[in-house]
Design a protein around this motif. Structure first.
Motif, PDB file in Angstrom:
ATOM      1  N   GLY A 171       0.826  -1.201   0.000  1.00  0.00           N
ATOM      2  CA  GLY A 171       0.000   0.000   0.000  1.00  0.00           C
ATOM      3  C   GLY A 171       0.857   1.247   0.000  1.00  0.00           C
ATOM      4  N   VAL A 172       0.218   2.391   0.244  1.00  0.00           N
ATOM      5  CA  VAL A 172       0.924   3.671   0.307  1.00  0.00           C
ATOM      6  C   VAL A 172       1.199   3.980   1.776  1.00  0.00           C
ATOM      7  CG1 VAL A 172       0.844   6.127  -0.213  1.00  0.00           C
ATOM      8  CG2 VAL A 172      -0.202   4.489  -1.789  1.00  0.00           C
ATOM      9  N   ASN A 173       2.472   4.106   2.114  1.00  0.00           N
ATOM     10  CA  ASN A 173       2.868   4.372   3.496  1.00  0.00           C
ATOM     11  C   ASN A 173       3.922   5.476   3.533  1.00  0.00           C
ATOM     12  OD1 ASN A 173       1.207   2.425   4.843  1.00  0.00           O
ATOM     13  ND2 ASN A 173       2.546   0.823   4.053  1.00  0.00           N
ATOM     14  N   ASP A 174       4.108   6.039   4.711  1.00  0.00           N
ATOM     15  CA  ASP A 174       4.931   7.238   4.891  1.00  0.00           C
ATOM     16  C   ASP A 174       6.349   6.898   5.345  1.00  0.00           C
ATOM     17  OD1 ASP A 174       4.916  10.391   5.650  1.00  0.00           O
ATOM     18  OD2 ASP A 174       5.951   9.244   7.194  1.00  0.00           O
ATOM     19  N   VAL A 175       7.324   7.618   4.791  1.00  0.00           N
ATOM     20  CA  VAL A 175       8.695   7.578   5.300  1.00  0.00           C
ATOM     21  C   VAL A 175       9.160   9.019   5.453  1.00  0.00           C
ATOM     22  CG1 VAL A 175      11.080   6.855   4.907  1.00  0.00           C
ATOM     23  CG2 VAL A 175       9.201   5.377   4.158  1.00  0.00           C
ATOM     24  N   ASN A 176       9.256   9.465   6.696  1.00  0.00           N
ATOM     25  CA  ASN A 176       9.707  10.831   6.990  1.00  0.00           C
ATOM     26  C   ASN A 176       8.930  11.884   6.192  1.00  0.00           C
ATOM     27  OD1 ASN A 176      11.595   9.923   8.830  1.00  0.00           O
ATOM     28  ND2 ASN A 176      13.264   9.872   7.344  1.00  0.00           N
ATOM     29  N   GLY A 177       7.609  11.728   6.135  1.00  0.00           N
ATOM     30  CA  GLY A 177       6.763  12.713   5.472  1.00  0.00           C
ATOM     31  C   GLY A 177       6.627  12.533   3.974  1.00  0.00           C
ATOM     32  N   VAL A 178       7.221  11.506   3.408  1.00  0.00           N
ATOM     33  CA  VAL A 178       7.141  11.239   1.966  1.00  0.00           C
ATOM     34  C   VAL A 178       6.245  10.033   1.728  1.00  0.00           C
ATOM     35  CG1 VAL A 178       8.449  10.648  -0.111  1.00  0.00           C
ATOM     36  CG2 VAL A 178       9.451  12.191   1.596  1.00  0.00           C
ATOM     37  N   ASP A 179       5.206  10.193   0.885  1.00  0.00           N
ATOM     38  CA  ASP A 179       4.364   9.061   0.520  1.00  0.00           C
ATOM     39  C   ASP A 179       5.141   8.090  -0.360  1.00  0.00           C
ATOM     40  OD1 ASP A 179       2.177   9.929   1.912  1.00  0.00           O
ATOM     41  OD2 ASP A 179       1.161  10.822   0.185  1.00  0.00           O
ATOM     42  N   CYS A 180       5.087   6.828   0.014  1.00  0.00           N
ATOM     43  CA  CYS A 180       5.852   5.808  -0.697  1.00  0.00           C
ATOM     44  C   CYS A 180       4.991   4.581  -0.997  1.00  0.00           C
ATOM     45  CB  CYS A 180       7.053   5.352   0.138  1.00  0.00           C
ATOM     46  SG  CYS A 180       8.279   6.642   0.436  1.00  0.00           S
ATOM     47  N   ASP A 181       5.280   3.941  -2.124  1.00  0.00           N
ATOM     48  CA  ASP A 181       4.700   2.631  -2.427  1.00  0.00           C
ATOM     49  C   ASP A 181       5.489   1.585  -1.645  1.00  0.00           C
ATOM     50  OD1 ASP A 181       2.581   3.125  -4.381  1.00  0.00           O
ATOM     51  OD2 ASP A 181       4.195   3.819  -5.695  1.00  0.00           O
ATOM     52  N   HIS A 182       4.772   0.872  -0.807  1.00  0.00           N
ATOM     53  CA  HIS A 182       5.402  -0.130   0.061  1.00  0.00           C
ATOM     54  C   HIS A 182       5.225  -1.501  -0.583  1.00  0.00           C
ATOM     55  CE1 HIS A 182       5.456  -2.038   4.388  1.00  0.00           C
ATOM     56  NE2 HIS A 182       6.453  -2.461   3.635  1.00  0.00           N
ATOM     57  N   VAL A 183       6.337  -2.166  -0.900  1.00  0.00           N
ATOM     58  CA  VAL A 183       6.301  -3.493  -1.516  1.00  0.00           C
ATOM     59  C   VAL A 183       7.138  -4.447  -0.672  1.00  0.00           C
ATOM     60  CG1 VAL A 183       5.882  -2.681  -3.859  1.00  0.00           C
ATOM     61  CG2 VAL A 183       8.236  -2.921  -3.051  1.00  0.00           C
ATOM     62  N   ALA A 184       6.806  -5.730  -0.752  1.00  0.00           N
ATOM     63  CA  ALA A 184       7.518  -6.749   0.032  1.00  0.00           C
ATOM     64  C   ALA A 184       7.812  -7.951  -0.848  1.00  0.00           C
ATOM     65  CB  ALA A 184       6.679  -7.160   1.243  1.00  0.00           C
ATOM     66  N   PHE A 185       9.007  -8.509  -0.687  1.00  0.00           N
ATOM     67  CA  PHE A 185       9.435  -9.674  -1.457  1.00  0.00           C
ATOM     68  C   PHE A 185      10.087 -10.684  -0.514  1.00  0.00           C
ATOM     69  CE2 PHE A 185       9.659  -5.958  -4.223  1.00  0.00           C
ATOM     70  CZ  PHE A 185       8.900  -6.367  -5.306  1.00  0.00           C
ATOM     71  N   SER A 186      10.023 -11.943  -0.907  1.00  0.00           N
ATOM     72  CA  SER A 186      10.664 -12.993  -0.120  1.00  0.00           C
ATOM     73  C   SER A 186      11.500 -13.892  -1.015  1.00  0.00           C
ATOM     74  CB  SER A 186       9.617 -13.853   0.602  1.00  0.00           C
ATOM     75  OG  SER A 186       9.042 -13.150   1.676  1.00  0.00           O
ATOM     76  N   SER A 187      12.613 -14.363  -0.468  1.00  0.00           N
ATOM     77  CA  SER A 187      13.403 -15.418  -1.092  1.00  0.00           C
ATOM     78  C   SER A 187      13.439 -16.575  -0.102  1.00  0.00           C
ATOM     79  CB  SER A 187      14.817 -14.920  -1.396  1.00  0.00           C
ATOM     80  OG  SER A 187      15.564 -14.798  -0.196  1.00  0.00           O
ATOM     81  N   ARG A 188      14.259 -17.569  -0.373  1.00  0.00           N
ATOM     82  CA  ARG A 188      14.331 -18.709   0.537  1.00  0.00           C
ATOM     83  C   ARG A 188      14.949 -18.328   1.874  1.00  0.00           C
ATOM     84  NH1 ARG A 188      12.846 -23.147  -2.024  1.00  0.00           N
ATOM     85  NH2 ARG A 188      13.006 -23.238  -4.307  1.00  0.00           N
ATOM     86  N   ASN A 189      15.753 -17.281   1.895  1.00  0.00           N
ATOM     87  CA  ASN A 189      16.491 -16.950   3.113  1.00  0.00           C
ATOM     88  C   ASN A 189      16.144 -15.607   3.732  1.00  0.00           C
ATOM     89  OD1 ASN A 189      18.080 -19.362   2.908  1.00  0.00           O
ATOM     90  ND2 ASN A 189      19.302 -18.360   1.322  1.00  0.00           N
ATOM     91  N   ILE A 190      15.631 -14.678   2.925  1.00  0.00           N
ATOM     92  CA  ILE A 190      15.391 -13.331   3.456  1.00  0.00           C
ATOM     93  C   ILE A 190      14.011 -12.823   3.071  1.00  0.00           C
ATOM     94  CG2 ILE A 190      17.863 -12.782   3.306  1.00  0.00           C
ATOM     95  CD1 ILE A 190      17.108 -10.889   0.957  1.00  0.00           C
ATOM     96  N   ASP A 191      13.549 -11.855   3.847  1.00  0.00           N
ATOM     97  CA  ASP A 191      12.384 -11.045   3.492  1.00  0.00           C
ATOM     98  C   ASP A 191      12.889  -9.632   3.228  1.00  0.00           C
ATOM     99  OD1 ASP A 191      10.562 -13.131   3.902  1.00  0.00           O
ATOM    100  OD2 ASP A 191      10.445 -12.687   6.040  1.00  0.00           O
ATOM    101  N   LEU A 192      12.434  -9.037   2.136  1.00  0.00           N
ATOM    102  CA  LEU A 192      12.871  -7.702   1.728  1.00  0.00           C
ATOM    103  C   LEU A 192      11.667  -6.792   1.593  1.00  0.00           C
ATOM    104  CD1 LEU A 192      14.892  -5.627   0.450  1.00  0.00           C
ATOM    105  CD2 LEU A 192      14.404  -6.716  -1.744  1.00  0.00           C
ATOM    106  N   GLN A 193      11.714  -5.630   2.249  1.00  0.00           N
ATOM    107  CA  GLN A 193      10.678  -4.610   2.099  1.00  0.00           C
ATOM    108  C   GLN A 193      11.313  -3.334   1.540  1.00  0.00           C
ATOM    109  OE1 GLN A 193       7.671  -4.281   5.432  1.00  0.00           O
ATOM    110  NE2 GLN A 193       9.219  -5.535   6.475  1.00  0.00           N
ATOM    111  N   LEU A 194      10.595  -2.695   0.620  1.00  0.00           N
ATOM    112  CA  LEU A 194      11.044  -1.447   0.023  1.00  0.00           C
ATOM    113  C   LEU A 194       9.935  -0.416   0.087  1.00  0.00           C
ATOM    114  CD1 LEU A 194      12.611  -2.940  -3.245  1.00  0.00           C
ATOM    115  CD2 LEU A 194      13.882  -2.174  -1.246  1.00  0.00           C
ATOM    116  N   TRP A 195      10.292   0.806   0.404  1.00  0.00           N
ATOM    117  CA  TRP A 195       9.374   1.940   0.346  1.00  0.00           C
ATOM    118  C   TRP A 195       9.885   2.850  -0.773  1.00  0.00           C
ATOM    119  CZ3 TRP A 195      10.311  -0.922   4.530  1.00  0.00           C
ATOM    120  CH2 TRP A 195       9.283  -1.161   5.441  1.00  0.00           C
ATOM    121  N   LEU A 196       9.128   2.964  -1.861  1.00  0.00           N
ATOM    122  CA  LEU A 196       9.578   3.638  -3.077  1.00  0.00           C
ATOM    123  C   LEU A 196       8.853   4.967  -3.257  1.00  0.00           C
ATOM    124  CD1 LEU A 196       9.490   0.436  -5.323  1.00  0.00           C
ATOM    125  CD2 LEU A 196      11.426   1.341  -4.000  1.00  0.00           C
ATOM    126  N   ASP A 197       9.620   6.012  -3.468  1.00  0.00           N
ATOM    127  CA  ASP A 197       9.080   7.377  -3.579  1.00  0.00           C
ATOM    128  C   ASP A 197       8.035   7.454  -4.695  1.00  0.00           C
ATOM    129  OD1 ASP A 197       8.721  10.181  -3.909  1.00  0.00           O
ATOM    130  OD2 ASP A 197      10.731  10.547  -3.142  1.00  0.00           O
TER     131      ASP A 197
END
Length: 270
Positions: free
Chosen positions: A182-208
């Protein structure tokens, strides 16, 4: 299961079978071998959400196509001590590159600090707390330099994926699941929040969402490691100049800095 209950269940099953046979005999149109209509399986959602995948692609294209870029990062990372006691440390980093063959990283953490300069065919790392540095000859492109020092020196630079000409190439090889949050905030900036998984890690990104789709926040969870340590980076002050002064990529060493072998100065990063 008790014997009495099992016997009763068996008797009930036999009664149901006899009743079914009687019904079939009374109705000639019915047949025990008649095939049931096929059950349509519900469509399965894609393992990687197309919207999340598209956002990742746009981010990687924006970073990979830049002639030069720089950013600042505030970092939190975990270390797992004996008896799985998890401790959090902090770091900050200034990062800049100009393609094809210049990179500088200024990294300071609670556990020490390193400065790195890469220019053309030479990589220099300065260990500030000990006033020691090391240099080595490397390939004259950022991609091949990063690959070589990882393979031969077991050295991975913090957030080095962002420096590749195709930042997605490594990530895509590992992803097995992806979702748009969804759309979430990082220090006052609206960002597209996406999440990915591999066999060993979970990765989250907040994209401007407001300009270039640069990452404003990155969270990596190493869930298969003892204690599931996390790495959190909040990125700011993104710049995309056409050119950065060569002086920024030249080593700036104190007069008393002592030169040592490269292997003694390397430091693994989370």
């Amino acid at each position: 299961m008790s014997f009495k209950f099992a016997a009763a269940a068996c008797g009930a099953a036999m009664g149901i079978a006899l009743a079914l046979n009687a019904a079939l005999a009374a109705d000639p149109s019915a047949s025990p071998t008649q095939a049931a209509p096929p059950v349509q399986a519900a469509p399965q959602p894609p393992r990687i959400d197309p919207h999340a995948d598209d956002l990742l692609t746009k981010t990687c294209e924006a970073l990979g196509s830049a002639d030069a870029l720089s950013f600042h990062a505030e970092i939190l990372f975990d270390k797992v001590l004996p008896r799985t006691v998890k401790v959090q440390y902090a770091a900050e980093m200034n990062f800049a590159l100009e393609r094809p063959d210049e990179l500088v990283v200024d990294y300071h953490s609670d556990l020490g600090g390193k400065q790195l300069w890469y220019q053309r065919d030479t990589l220099t790392i300065f260990d500030e707390p000990h006033e020691m540095y090391a240099s080595m000859k490397v390939p004259s492109s950022i991609d091949t330099m990063l690959d070589q020092v990882e393979q031969t020196q077991h050295l991975t630079l913090p957030l080095s994926n962002l420096a590749y000409s195709d930042p997605c190439s490594r990530i895509r090889k590992q992803i097995i699941f992806g979702s748009y949050i969804g759309v979430n905030d990082v220090n006052g900036v609206d960002c597209d929040h996406v999440a990915f998984s591999s066999r060993n890690i979970d990765l989250q990104l907040w994209l401007d969402r407001s300009g270039k789709p640069v990452p404003r926040k990155i969270v990596i969870n190493y869930r298969t490691e003892p204690g599931s340590p996390e790495y959190i980076a909040v990125l700011s002050d993104w710049k995309f100049p056409k050119q950065i002064s060569d002086n920024r990529f030249s080593p700036h060493l104190p007069k008393d800095a002592k030169r040592i072998e490269f292997l003694k100065v390397k430091e693994s990063q989370p």
